[in-house]
Design an enzyme around this catalytic site. Structure first.
Site, PDB file in Angstrom:
ATOM      1  N   GLU A 222      57.306 129.212 -19.433  1.00 10.32           N
ATOM      2  CA  GLU A 222      57.299 127.778 -19.085  1.00 10.32           C
ATOM      3  C   GLU A 222      57.895 127.588 -17.704  1.00 10.32           C
ATOM      4  OE1 GLU A 222      56.232 124.975 -19.593  1.00 10.32           O
ATOM      5  OE2 GLU A 222      56.249 124.297 -21.670  1.00 10.32           O
ATOM      6  N   ASP A 223      57.387 126.617 -16.968  1.00 11.24           N
ATOM      7  CA  ASP A 223      57.987 126.315 -15.670  1.00 11.24           C
ATOM      8  C   ASP A 223      59.302 125.567 -15.854  1.00 11.24           C
ATOM      9  OD1 ASP A 223      56.229 124.393 -16.700  1.00 11.24           O
ATOM     10  OD2 ASP A 223      56.164 123.314 -14.817  1.00 11.24           O
ATOM     11  N   ASP A 226      62.648 120.441 -20.357  1.00 15.41           N
ATOM     12  CA  ASP A 226      63.319 119.188 -20.026  1.00 15.41           C
ATOM     13  C   ASP A 226      63.882 118.625 -21.340  1.00 15.41           C
ATOM     14  OD1 ASP A 226      63.764 116.595 -19.055  1.00 15.41           O
ATOM     15  OD2 ASP A 226      62.079 116.683 -17.707  1.00 15.41           O
ATOM     16  N   PHE A 275      64.438 114.612 -10.654  1.00 18.47           N
ATOM     17  CA  PHE A 275      63.018 114.931 -10.707  1.00 18.47           C
ATOM     18  C   PHE A 275      62.743 116.067  -9.737  1.00 18.47           C
ATOM     19  CE2 PHE A 275      58.540 114.482 -10.834  1.00 18.47           C
ATOM     20  CZ  PHE A 275      58.319 113.987 -12.114  1.00 18.47           C
ATOM     21  N   ARG A 288      52.436 120.527  -6.202  1.00 13.42           N
ATOM     22  CA  ARG A 288      52.457 121.808  -6.920  1.00 13.42           C
ATOM     23  C   ARG A 288      52.414 122.991  -5.959  1.00 13.42           C
ATOM     24  NH1 ARG A 288      51.621 120.909 -12.493  1.00 13.42           N
ATOM     25  NH2 ARG A 288      50.173 119.254 -13.047  1.00 13.42           N
TER      26      ARG A 288
HETATM   27  C1  PRP Z   1      55.983 120.109 -18.052  1.00 17.63           C
HETATM   28  C2  PRP Z   1      56.334 121.568 -18.307  1.00 17.63           C
HETATM   29  C3  PRP Z   1      56.563 121.624 -19.775  1.00 17.63           C
HETATM   30  C4  PRP Z   1      57.005 120.235 -20.126  1.00 17.63           C
HETATM   31  C5  PRP Z   1      58.463 120.237 -20.428  1.00 17.63           C
HETATM   32  O1  PRP Z   1      54.617 119.927 -18.280  1.00 17.63           O
HETATM   33  O2  PRP Z   1      55.320 122.451 -17.904  1.00 17.63           O
HETATM   34  O3  PRP Z   1      55.423 122.000 -20.486  1.00 17.63           O
HETATM   35  O4  PRP Z   1      56.752 119.398 -18.985  1.00 17.63           O
HETATM   36  O5  PRP Z   1      58.929 118.954 -20.720  1.00 17.63           O
HETATM   37  P1  PRP Z   1      59.698 118.594 -22.053  1.00 17.63           P
HETATM   38  O6  PRP Z   1      60.728 119.652 -22.261  1.00 17.63           O
HETATM   39  O7  PRP Z   1      60.323 117.250 -21.762  1.00 17.63           O
HETATM   40  O8  PRP Z   1      58.725 118.503 -23.172  1.00 17.63           O
HETATM   41  P2  PRP Z   1      53.825 118.600 -17.853  1.00 17.63           P
HETATM   42  O9  PRP Z   1      53.620 117.748 -19.067  1.00 17.63           O
HETATM   43  O10 PRP Z   1      54.509 117.964 -16.681  1.00 17.63           O
HETATM   44  O11 PRP Z   1      52.405 119.146 -17.463  1.00 17.63           O
HETATM   45  P3  PRP Z   1      52.000 120.184 -16.297  1.00 17.63           P
HETATM   46  O12 PRP Z   1      52.517 121.545 -16.704  1.00 17.63           O
HETATM   47  O13 PRP Z   1      50.505 120.145 -16.259  1.00 17.63           O
HETATM   48  O14 PRP Z   1      52.624 119.719 -15.003  1.00 17.63           O
END
Ligand code: PRP
Length: 310
Positions: A222-223, A226, A275, A288
């Site tokens: 995961e990137d 949150d 953010f 990105r």
């Molecule tokens: C981001 C990230 C995780 C998620 C984490 O994805 O890649 O999957 O948010 O957030 P959380 O812990 O609050 O659930 P995002 O929905 O922004 O989509 P993306 O990867 O396409 O940018």
């Protein structure tokens, strides 16, 4: 005085239709929880804080939500700062009287940021964002990923892990991480839907894995983690497919914002409650492609206001 058992409102509302929310923000929060399949009850209990000599309740506290499977309460505070002081006092008292009950307080700022993450809420569509501060440079990221790759190769020695990335934010991280794991590895990707704020159902798998993961050693990549709601949901889904093992490697851990406690086995960096964009992470699909990770700020409107970062 030892507190009496708290009073239960029965039955507590558990659906948006049944709950009569006091504020719009509460309804929005309930939609978000529904989306991620996090079961909730709305104001299910009142905790007496002070009783008169005759036993009457003089002061009480009713947290907004109880998250059933996670066993904690959430209080949304969208009030002005000046009015928060009284709530703090009540919360302190509540923690003294009910030390086993966990209550998380979400401030207005936290709440707005939560919605900003999904590109909804108090965010102006035209708002221009630009880089404020670089948190991790390209070389810092590269160095840290080298360390993570080494740890993963050590821990998975003799096995052939399947790295599972969640698109799209993970693209840069996956590409670099896989090259630093000195083992035979496979990769696969999933896309899951993001919350759009319109109350449209639950999180969906938009594009599923192409590999069967039963009996495999799966490492979710995961990137950023949150609130933890995405990962919590994903882990349940993948666990049901009976992998031999399931672990998580996250580049960024925004621990301050965690709602759902998920175990992270490998973490690149802890990030503050800001953010962040770049190195795969976006704000409304932009930024990105930045080679570094940075915080953003909104620019005032105007013809010269705000420039795209280069
Ligand atoms: C981001 C990230 C995780 C998620 C984490 O994805 O890649 O999957 O948010 O957030 P959380 O812990 O609050 O659930 P995002 O929905 O922004 O989509 P993306 O990867 O396409 O940018």
């Amino acid at each position: 005085m030892s507190p009496r058992p708290f009073e239960a409102r029965s039955p507590a509302p558990t659906t948006i239709e049944d709950a009569r929310f006091a504020h719009e923000s509460e309804e929005e929060f309930a939609r978000l929880l529904d989306f991620y399949g996090v079961r909730w009850q709305y104001e299910p209990r009142t905790f007496p804080l002070q009783r008169g000599d005759d036993g009457r309740i003089l002061e009480a506290f009713s947290p907004d939500f109880y998250l059933v499977d996670l066993d904690f309460y959430v209080e949304l505070t969208t009030l002005k700062q000046g009015l928060v002081t009284d709530k703090h006092r009540k919360l302190r008292r509540m923690r003294e009287l009910y030390p086993d009950v966990e209550v998380k307080l979400l401030y207005r700022r936290d709440y707005v940021r939560l919605l900003t993450k999904y590109g909804i809420g108090a965010v102006n569509e035209q708002e221009r964002m630009s880089v404020r501060e670089v948190l991790f440079s390209a070389s810092e990221i590269e160095r840290r990923i080298g360390e993570l790759g080494w740890e993963i190769a050590r821990d998975y020695h003799g096995r052939e892990p399947l790295l599972v990335g969640v698109l799209k934010g993970v693209t840069c991280f996956m590409a670099d991480l896989m090259r630093h794991v000195a083992l035979p590895v496979s990769i696969d990707f999933m896309t899951i839907s993001s919350y759009e704020g319109d109350g449209s159902g639950a999180v969906r798998v938009v594009q599923d894995l192409s590999e069967n993961i039963a009996g495999r050693h799966v490492l979710i990549v995961e990137d950023i983690v949150d609130t933890g709601m995405t990962l919590n949901h994903l882990m349940k889904q993948l666990q049901a497919r009976e992998p031999a093992s399931l672990a998580v490697c996250a580049l960024l851990d925004k621990r301050a914002r965690r709602l759902v406690d998920v175990q992270l086995d490998y973490v690149g960096f802890e990030v503050p409650d800001e953010f962040v964009v770049g190195y795969g992470l976006d704000f409304r699909q932009r930024f990105r492609n930045l080679p570094f990770i940075a915080t953003v700020r909104s620019e005032p409107d105007g013809p010269d206001a705000g420039t795209e970062p280069r």
